[in-house]
Design an enzyme around this catalytic site. Structure first.
Site, short mmCIF file in Angstrom:
data_model
loop_
_atom_site.label_atom_id
_atom_site.label_comp_id
_atom_site.label_asym_id
_atom_site.label_seq_id
_atom_site.Cartn_x
_atom_site.Cartn_y
_atom_site.Cartn_z
CD GLU A 74 7.77 3.55 -12.57
OE1 GLU A 74 8.88 2.78 -12.97
OE2 GLU A 74 6.96 3.13 -11.44
CG ASP A 124 12.15 -0.97 -10.08
OD1 ASP A 124 11.68 -1.17 -8.74
OD2 ASP A 124 11.35 -0.86 -11.05
CD GLU A 137 8.73 -5.26 -11.29
OE1 GLU A 137 8.44 -4.80 -10.11
OE2 GLU A 137 8.70 -4.50 -12.42
#
Lengths: 750, 750
Positions: B339, B413, B441
């Site tokens: 990323e 993820d 998240e």
């Protein structure tokens, strides 16, 4: 410590160990036993106060309601046996809750709630129209909507303390005042207090972004948890409202003047509505900042021209939409055509055109526009000091009645010291609000102790000589420009999610002082400091007095180690953390410290006399004359208005250079003095708050040295003069200070 | 409520009003009076707990130490008359402080501090080398450095409770365990507890930036107030350390894996040192993330090539510098070539080259490298599920001994449900740590109640079949790859400055459960939930049981209303707040929900069988076979591994389409069920926490509906199928949901 004081000398906590207790108690008469129980209660109430997360964190602000000593509590208790109030009215219910909380903590138990006067020793909360007040002939009318009376009166049913006002908000203010009297341990046997605010709008401006980042904030995130609103209203919102109401603040602008138009969209208005609902019982109205380009950004229009009919219609519809959701919405605060914000100048329209368009949209609903005078332009070569006056004085008389012009205390930007803004007194037909900055963007962030009451007092008592001698800034604010014209004051909030609200214990004093001065701009900073210290730390003057002494000397210390003798704007770029007088390479001239100090081999200072930019010409002749003459300008403003040779002989003796160096060291000496005073309080106040202040003072001492050393190293590189005797040279070369970087310092509006 | 229970029925708070008290007390015998005093103490201690800002905010976490009922306290008190410990040792001093705090609150008074065993009823804290333990022949050796024993033993001076360990940290863990037994109101008359952690490194990863922004944080700012450090260490740092030590966490990575090299500069190392000093007594070591390009950014080098001698020398010197400041520094966590982060691939070097270089720099000081396996590349067209394994399996055996590979629980993820990561069991020569995400998240941020203990348990008990059946992920973690090889587990923290630490009361349970599972990966989620509920809310099972029931059903609810039947990664772009299964236009394919669900007119799901990407081939054959066959794959992973026609007949009956819709509604039903359970607790727990949870559940209900409606509206636009009977259509057209924007949602790594 508290424990020992409350129990008295011969008694200790060990008394309470089971093995000892039985024997002792068996020996005693029941009266003595009862005294013990009372002591235990007092001790345990004190323990409640010492519990982590509670009083000792600073969360309770000046509303700690610390338990009174038993003797004191016994004196007060007979006056607070019961209370009478119409608790179906939300604001009176809030007043009653506060009495329950405050008296419960201070006296040990809250008053009974009664339906009517029932003997001596009651509290009666009532508005002018209440039948309870008939026949009392109280002088309420002159107090206006928000004033109040507190009186010891004989009513048919008994002697009571009456808290009366023309509105529920007035009664609430009176209730907080009554509680303050107890906290300050004042006599209450024959109460006759009458008070009313001198300004109508007493506003907190939150520079809070919608992602909870607070621009120039040093106390955590924004209180407003937008994502959880409206579904969840944090109990802290209520405590925020209580604190504000207790000092008379009646308006809050929720979001940043560097505005985001999203706040005006329907989902956010529902969130704003939820906050307004929490604040309403506390007499606080909600305001929002209006991004001038909102019609384009969220309205789908191609222009935001204030004279365009579609734009005008959009704002009118938006105002209607807002009031449909929040019927008592206060209005808009606008920063336009300043530091990159959009505004009417984008369309060659005047600030009056812009403000009036918004004012017309709000007027049917009773809303107001607070239009900021803080403008300066990259297309204007004039001394930045002059630009706001040049822009706005010609517009005097051209604004709608529901527009106020919001003017910072000085012409630059909240520096540690600035002369008062020349607009005060210069726009006799326009309501002017004073805007001060409570958050310490330029006075050391959260860790420097700087009581701003003295700074604001200095501005408020400045004589504008307009229209005549004695027309202080305070008088300009207090005197409506027309019979029903608006008046007000705004403070940029220093509040965030930190458990102590303001980032430090002492920064609470600035929130407090702002509220007190907005209520009464003629109040004295020292009186406010004394009240705050006694409310927040201890009513014991052996504790409060040294604290007041620290506060009263604190701001001058910051001036001395940051910007002495009328210097200003010497801070590092962007975040404004730390010294950088050497910076001269930023894109716009007025962003550079060098623009302000103009130091060269010959001297230092900004010539704003007629030989220079003549910014002085914007003041009344009496002011211009005094400040324009080296023989009469006060030392504290010397370099603000004059460029002076390094060898200039100060009226008080010595050269400017020697004096400049001495001022820096005086600043440090004062910080050391505060440290000494604080060290004497070790063990006399709760340990956690004491230690926090001790550590912050040590940081302040260190950073004061940084400011002093970096500044002197730079000035010396320009003046090429030796340090006067008795003053140490900076321990590092200039390059060392120039190399310091603090990229992650908070508050930098990122 | 608490008040009434503690005082007993016939007695009320009014008893304490002065006018009544005297009469009553005069009538009573001193023993009875004493009972009243005890009651008053209990009541006031309860009031301390009810004080705003204290327990009722959630600040005290699972360490509330709520006062025990007098009868219970009387049973325990004789066992805790005094304590014996060497308080010159910081960790033992911390243990003693905790006993003082815990016993003081629970029993009403702390134990006396004694120099030696002095009769029955003492607590003795001692390490194996203490003379106090000589002759006791305790089985301490098998417990390792951090294990402990708690025993009721007869010592020469009297019967005591002994807390013993091979290290001070072990004794501290035992002390917290002992306090937990009291909080849970367990019998303590014949204690014989022995425990030791099954993993060595039990780490919290803070994704905290240096400006205090927390990436994927929903609980306020970073705890670390970098600007005030090192001059001021917030008392909250100590409470953070206490909470961690109480559940066995022994390592904290202070900063974000998306790293800023400034943390490695000298001024920041001084700040880190201050934090390390606070944490050290609690057995917690500090770690930092190492930005791979730091040699360029702060070192002035032209390259960060891990094989470049200058780079290697720079890191070695940096490690030496760090250890000179922080002698027990733990090591580095690294996110490299993922990323956008820099890494060894920038120089065509392998992850082993990068990790080993850092490991070599740390090795002389005993430091470790935690190297993240979370990598995927825009230059790799392979199924993202496969990329980490393809990258790392070939490197097995190539890492230094002081390197651990940190592997997320699943291959994508942190989705609400993922199958276990195929790396577990696939690298038998490399220490693997499990990385889980405590911050939610992907499971509704702070407002959705989702107990993650069940999710992590599901992963930990998954059988990798490597090297054999029964080799669960837990076993892979617990079994060192070589005799002295490292083991560990990491959790991405959900902690911030919110007064309740985690953004919600129930998110505290995830911090707690993470610590408990890192200590014992074989622990049962339900047992942990039960402990947490009793510690945090009430030991009364009438209160704790419904709370446990809510927790145990909560995560499956989120799976159902967000990503049922093996779907994943369907959230909105950037902040990941809310549903957006329709997004398919982002630059990289694997950023798009459409990449994951692959819905079209025919069906839905990602074919990862041999007919598709064959990501299944990375698992052991036993696993691949079970999950690769539609007849044996569990429904919960169906669409993770298979692309299935809408009309596919589920083994449990009905079509996939009908079942998919039903799962969404099941999710909502469960949330309503939690709301019902919670409503029964009104008045039984403190009002503020109760109301917060009530409001959060209402938000969760609303957002569950949003997820359900938006998702079904989108799936229906693809499947063109009618909703099954009994399921309502979404109230708005798809475009309505697609138009929802929440630009200021928190945590978006900006």
């Amino acid at each position: 410590m508290v424990l020992h004081r409350l129990l008295g000398s011969g008694t200790t906590w060990r008394l309470l160990q089971p093995s000892q207790r039985r024997q002792r108690i068996a020996r005693q008469e029941s009266e003595a036993v009862w005294r013990s129980i009372r002591s235990i209660i007092a001790v345990l109430l004190a323990l409640i106060f010492a519990a982590p997360g509670h009083a000792e964190t600073g969360y309770d602000l000046w509303l700690r309601y610390a338990p009174l000593a038993p003797s004191q509590a016994q004196r007060y208790a007979p006056h607070f046996r019961y209370l009478v109030a119409d608790t179906t009215r939300p604001t009176l219910a809030a007043a009653v809750q506060e009495l329950d909380r405050g008296l419960g903590r201070m006296l040990g138990s809250p008053p009974a709630h009664a339906g009517a006067v029932q003997g001596n020793g009651g509290i009666v909360l009532a508005t002018a129209d209440s039948p309870l007040l008939s026949g009392l002939d109280l002088p309420l009318a002159p107090l206006g909507r928000e004033g109040f009376l507190i009186r010891s009166v004989a009513m048919p049913g008994g002697r009571v303390i009456l808290v009366a006002g023309n509105s529920d908000a007035g009664v609430l203010y009176g209730t907080f005042r009554l509680l303050r009297l107890l906290q300050l341990q004042q006599p209450i046997d024959a109460l006759a207090v009458a008070d009313a605010p001198k300004l109508q709008l007493r506003v907190l401006d939150h520079w809070d972004n919608l992602d909870r980042y607070v621009e120039r904030g040093y106390a955590g995130q924004s209180l407003w948890d937008w994502q959880k609103l409206p579904g969840y209203t944090d109990p802290r919102y209520t405590d925020y409202a209580r604190a504000n109401a207790s000092i008379g603040i009646n308006a809050t602008v929720l979001n940043n003047v560097n505005a985001n138009a999203d706040i005006l969209t329907a989902p956010y208005l529902q969130k704003v509505k939820a906050l307004a609902g929490v604040f309403r019982p506390y007499g606080i109205r909600v305001y929002l900042t209006a991004r001038f380009s909102a019609p384009i950004e969220i309205g789908g229009l191609k222009t935001a021209d204030p004279l365009d009919p579609a734009v005008r219609a959009w704002w009118k519809a938006k105002a209607d939409e807002i009031y449909a959701v929040i019927p008592d919405f206060g209005g808009f605060l606008v920063k336009a055509n300043s530091e990159g914000q959009p505004g009417p100048s984008d369309y060659k329209r005047s600030h009056a055109d812009g403000a009036n368009m918004l004012a017309d949209a709000l007027a049917p609903h009773g809303g107001v526009v607070m239009w900021r005078a803080f403008v300066y332009s990259e297309h204007n070569d004039a001394d930045r000091h002059k630009q706001a006056s040049e822009e706005f004085v010609p517009l005097d008389g051209k604004f709608r009645d529901n527009v106020l012009l919001q003017v910072k205390n000085g012409a630059i930007d909240f520096q540690p010291r600035e002369p008062f803004h020349p607009l005060f007194g210069a726009m006799p037909k326009t309501p002017l609000m004073l805007e001060v900055q409570i958050t310490k963007e330029y006075l050391g962030f959260a860790t420097h102790l700087a009581y701003l009451g003295t700074m604001w007092e200095e501005v408020l008592e400045s004589d504008t000589f307009r229209p005549r001698a004695g027309s202080t800034v305070a008088k300009v604010l207090e005197t409506p420009v027309a019979p029903r014209a608006l008046t007000g004051m705004a403070g940029v909030a220093n509040i965030g999610t930190d458990i102590n609200w303001s980032g430090s214990q002492f920064d609470q004093a600035n929130w407090y002082a702002y509220g007190r001065l907005a209520w009464d701009p003629d109040a004295r900073a020292v009186d406010i400091a004394r009240d705050w210290a006694r409310l927040t730390w201890s009513a014991d003057s052996a504790i409060a007095d040294p604290i007041v002494a620290m506060m009263m000397e604190s701001r001058e210390a910051v001036v001395n180690y940051m910007t002495p003798l009328g210097l200003g704007h010497l801070m590092a770029t962007g975040h404004h953390y730390g010294p950088a007088p050497w910076v001269s390479d930023l894109a716009r001239p007025e962003w550079n410290p060098a623009y302000y100090h103009r130091a060269d081999a010959n001297g230092i200072g900004f010539d704003r006399t007629p030989t220079g930019t003549n910014a002085l010409g914007q003041y009344a002749p009496e002011v211009a004359k005094r400040w324009g003459d080296l023989k009469t300008v006060p030392d504290r403003l010397l370099l603000w208005f004059h460029h002076v040779p390094w060898d200039y002989r100060m009226r008080s003796g010595g050269t400017l250079w020697d004096r400049l160096v001495a001022q820096y060291d005086a600043g440090i000496t004062t910080v050391e003095d505060m440290q000494r005073r604080w060290s004497t309080l070790d063990g006399k106040i709760d340990a956690r708050r004491w230690a926090e202040v001790r550590d912050f003072l040590a940081i302040q001492r260190q950073e004061a040295q940084w400011w002093r050393d970096a500044s002197i190293a730079y000035w010396q590189s320009v003046s090429h003069r030796p340090l006067p005797a008795g003053h140490l040279p900076p321990p590092h070369p200039l390059g060392y200070y120039q190399a310091i970087r603090t990229p992650h310092a908070p508050g930098n509006g990122k």
